[in-house]
Design a protein around this motif. Structure first.
Motif, short mmCIF file in Angstrom:
data_model
loop_
_atom_site.label_atom_id
_atom_site.label_comp_id
_atom_site.label_asym_id
_atom_site.label_seq_id
_atom_site.Cartn_x
_atom_site.Cartn_y
_atom_site.Cartn_z
N GLY A 135 0.90 -1.06 0.03
CA GLY A 135 0.06 -0.11 0.03
C GLY A 135 0.92 1.52 -0.15
N ILE A 136 0.22 2.39 -0.29
CA ILE A 136 0.84 3.68 -0.21
C ILE A 136 0.79 4.58 0.85
CG2 ILE A 136 1.02 3.74 -2.91
CD1 ILE A 136 -1.23 5.72 -2.88
N GLY A 137 0.03 3.99 1.75
CA GLY A 137 -0.05 5.00 3.03
C GLY A 137 1.23 5.33 3.77
N LYS A 138 1.17 6.50 4.44
CA LYS A 138 2.39 6.85 5.15
C LYS A 138 3.03 5.98 6.02
CE LYS A 138 2.58 11.97 4.19
NZ LYS A 138 1.32 12.81 4.17
N ARG A 139 1.90 5.27 6.63
CA ARG A 139 2.46 4.56 7.71
C ARG A 139 2.65 2.97 7.22
NH1 ARG A 139 -1.88 5.71 12.46
NH2 ARG A 139 -1.46 3.55 12.68
N ASN A 140 2.44 2.80 5.97
CA ASN A 140 2.47 1.32 5.57
C ASN A 140 3.75 1.32 4.91
OD1 ASN A 140 2.45 -0.98 3.60
ND2 ASN A 140 0.32 -0.47 3.31
N MET A 149 7.28 -2.72 -7.63
CA MET A 149 6.44 -3.87 -7.90
C MET A 149 5.36 -3.68 -8.92
SD MET A 149 7.72 -5.90 -5.78
CE MET A 149 9.11 -5.49 -4.46
N ILE A 150 4.70 -2.31 -9.04
CA ILE A 150 3.92 -2.02 -9.99
C ILE A 150 4.48 -2.21 -11.44
CG2 ILE A 150 2.63 -0.05 -11.02
CD1 ILE A 150 1.73 0.70 -8.32
N ALA A 151 5.78 -1.73 -11.39
CA ALA A 151 6.60 -1.93 -12.64
C ALA A 151 6.49 -3.44 -13.27
CB ALA A 151 7.92 -0.86 -12.70
N ARG A 152 6.92 -3.94 -12.49
CA ARG A 152 7.06 -5.58 -12.49
C ARG A 152 5.86 -5.96 -13.18
NH1 ARG A 152 10.20 -8.36 -7.83
NH2 ARG A 152 9.21 -10.23 -8.70
N MET A 153 4.55 -5.79 -12.62
CA MET A 153 3.33 -6.28 -13.06
C MET A 153 2.98 -5.82 -14.41
SD MET A 153 1.06 -8.49 -11.52
CE MET A 153 2.68 -9.47 -11.49
N GLU A 154 3.21 -4.32 -14.74
CA GLU A 154 3.02 -3.70 -15.94
C GLU A 154 3.79 -4.41 -16.97
OE1 GLU A 154 1.44 0.53 -14.46
OE2 GLU A 154 3.48 0.38 -15.15
N SER A 155 5.08 -4.87 -16.73
CA SER A 155 5.76 -5.22 -17.77
C SER A 155 5.42 -6.49 -18.20
CB SER A 155 7.25 -5.24 -17.26
OG SER A 155 7.44 -6.31 -16.32
N MET A 156 4.46 -7.25 -17.55
CA MET A 156 3.96 -8.51 -17.85
C MET A 156 2.56 -8.32 -18.74
SD MET A 156 4.96 -11.24 -14.82
CE MET A 156 4.48 -12.48 -16.08
N GLY A 157 2.22 -7.04 -18.73
CA GLY A 157 0.94 -6.84 -19.31
C GLY A 157 -0.36 -7.10 -18.54
N PRO A 160 -1.73 -3.75 -12.55
CA PRO A 160 -1.41 -4.04 -11.07
C PRO A 160 -2.42 -3.32 -10.09
CG PRO A 160 -0.11 -2.22 -12.07
CD PRO A 160 -1.11 -2.80 -13.14
N LYS A 161 -2.81 -3.95 -9.15
CA LYS A 161 -3.68 -3.52 -8.10
C LYS A 161 -3.00 -3.76 -6.87
CE LYS A 161 -7.41 -2.85 -10.61
NZ LYS A 161 -7.95 -1.61 -10.88
N ILE A 162 -3.06 -2.31 -6.09
CA ILE A 162 -2.48 -2.41 -4.64
C ILE A 162 -3.45 -2.21 -3.73
CG2 ILE A 162 -0.28 -1.75 -5.50
CD1 ILE A 162 -0.86 1.25 -4.31
N LYS A 163 -3.40 -2.38 -2.38
CA LYS A 163 -4.21 -2.10 -1.15
C LYS A 163 -4.86 -0.84 -1.29
CE LYS A 163 -1.95 -4.79 2.30
NZ LYS A 163 -1.50 -4.92 3.53
N PRO A 164 -6.18 -0.53 -1.13
CA PRO A 164 -7.12 -1.54 -0.96
C PRO A 164 -7.77 -2.39 -1.82
CG PRO A 164 -8.27 0.49 -1.15
CD PRO A 164 -6.72 0.67 -1.47
N ASN A 165 -7.46 -2.36 -3.22
CA ASN A 165 -7.93 -3.14 -4.26
C ASN A 165 -7.19 -4.26 -4.80
OD1 ASN A 165 -9.76 -0.87 -4.65
ND2 ASN A 165 -8.09 0.24 -5.63
N ALA A 166 -6.34 -4.85 -3.80
CA ALA A 166 -5.70 -6.03 -4.20
C ALA A 166 -6.23 -7.26 -3.36
CB ALA A 166 -4.18 -5.79 -3.82
#
Length: 180
Positions: A135-140, A149-157, A160-166
């Motif tokens: 997640g991207i929260g300051k306390r995360n 991690m997003i770049a790795r998922m995108e490179s596979m086509g 990517p979804k992160i918290k809270p959508n993951a």
């Protein structure tokens, strides 16, 4: 191409154990063929839990027809040591997700797209998502790894979804990591 032993690890759900990826893929095809005019999300995500002597990784595969049900399964990988460094664990989670995503070859993805294609003008859709348990929260504690991690998922086509959508990683797979 020689497959690594990790490809032989079976999938399971409440109804069925020891499923090969071929069996899993056939379940997804059958699920989508019930209503080819649906809106489908194919989601893959991994979560982990450090236990006393080992670390458990659970990868979930979920096919969802928006507003009309899901089918899912998991695969369990156990590493015989405590993986306490967060970056190593998050990176390995993503590697396991990438491994499953790679099993959905272009041919297989096209087979799934071909199911909804005749009904695309009636609103049928198919998307594939990689759920990352960060997640991207300051306390995360994982926020510093988000871009990598997003770049790795995108490179596979894969979208990517992160918290809270993951939720495949943070809820579905997470539930099974607690079990020894």
């Amino acid at each position: 191409m020689r497959q690594s032993p990790i490809y032989k690890i079976p999938f399971q759900n409440i109804q069925e154990k020891n499923m090969s990826f071929e069996v899993v893929f056939n379940h997804i095809v059958e699920f989508m063929n019930v209503n080819p005019a649906g809106n489908y999300q194919l989601m893959v995500g991994t979560d982990s839990q450090v236990h006393k002597q080992h670390t458990v990784f659970i990868t979930g595969i979920v096919i969802r027809q928006v507003g009309n049900g899901v089918w899912g399964c998991i695969r369990k990988v156990m590493v015989p040591r405590r993986m306490t460094h967060l970056h190593e664990r998050i990176s390995y989670e993503l590697s396991l997700t990438e491994e499953i995503v790679s099993l959905f070859t272009e041919e297989r993805k096209n087979q799934l797209i071909d199911i909804v294609l005749p009904a695309v003008y009636q609103g049928a859709t198919f998307t594939m998502e990689g759920h990352i348990d960060i997640g991207i929260g300051k306390r995360n504690k994982t926020s510093e790894f988000v871009n990598e991690m997003i770049a790795r998922m995108e490179s596979m086509g894969v979208e990517p979804k992160i918290k809270p959508n993951a939720f495949v990683a943070s809820s579905y797979a997470n539930r099974y990591t607690k079990q020894e």
